[in-house]
Design an enzyme around this catalytic site. Sequence first.
Site, PDB file in Angstrom:
ATOM      1  N   ARG A  25       0.828  -1.214   0.000  1.00  0.00           N
ATOM      2  CA  ARG A  25       0.000   0.000   0.000  1.00  0.00           C
ATOM      3  C   ARG A  25       0.856   1.254   0.000  1.00  0.00           C
ATOM      4  O   ARG A  25       0.569   2.209  -0.711  1.00  0.00           O
ATOM      5  CB  ARG A  25      -0.939   0.014   1.215  1.00  0.00           C
ATOM      6  CG  ARG A  25      -2.029  -1.031   1.144  1.00  0.00           C
ATOM      7  CD  ARG A  25      -2.901  -1.017   2.384  1.00  0.00           C
ATOM      8  NE  ARG A  25      -2.066  -1.199   3.578  1.00  0.00           N
ATOM      9  CZ  ARG A  25      -2.398  -0.845   4.801  1.00  0.00           C
ATOM     10  NH1 ARG A  25      -3.556  -0.278   5.040  1.00  0.00           N
ATOM     11  NH2 ARG A  25      -1.594  -1.062   5.805  1.00  0.00           N
ATOM     12  N   ASN A  43      -6.045  -2.744   2.352  1.00  0.00           N
ATOM     13  CA  ASN A  43      -5.981  -4.191   2.522  1.00  0.00           C
ATOM     14  C   ASN A  43      -7.398  -4.727   2.673  1.00  0.00           C
ATOM     15  O   ASN A  43      -8.279  -4.027   3.161  1.00  0.00           O
ATOM     16  CB  ASN A  43      -5.200  -4.557   3.790  1.00  0.00           C
ATOM     17  CG  ASN A  43      -3.711  -4.397   3.628  1.00  0.00           C
ATOM     18  OD1 ASN A  43      -3.183  -4.392   2.529  1.00  0.00           O
ATOM     19  ND2 ASN A  43      -3.018  -4.247   4.747  1.00  0.00           N
TER      20      ASN A  43
END
Length: 103
Positions: A25, A43
Site C-alpha cells: 500500500r 488491505n
Amino acid sequence: MSESADRFVSVDYEIYGNVQGVFFRQHTFERARKVGAVGWVMNTAKGTVKGTVQGTQKQVANMRHFLTHEGSPLSRITKYEFTNDRELVKLEYNRFSITAGDW
C-alpha cells in the site's frame, strides 16, 4: 486538442498474492503521488489489496503497470483484476490515500 485529451479515466483494482505486510500500500501510494494519480488503496480481509485509481490515460497506465508488474520490493503478485473502467469528465478524488482495511 482532441476531445479525449480533456477526459480522465478511472479503474478499480484488486491485487492477489503476497501483497500484505510487505509495504504494498505504501509503495502504491508513493507511485500514485509521483505520477499524479488520485484514488485510494486498502488491505482486504481476504489478503488482497484493492482500490481505485484515477487520472489521465498515461497516469492510470503507469499505475496499472506498477500494480501488475512491480508492487513493493517484497511483494509477489500472482493475480490481478481490473474492473469498472470508465471515462470521467472530472476526477472524483482530490488525492491518493491509504484507507483502513475492510475487516
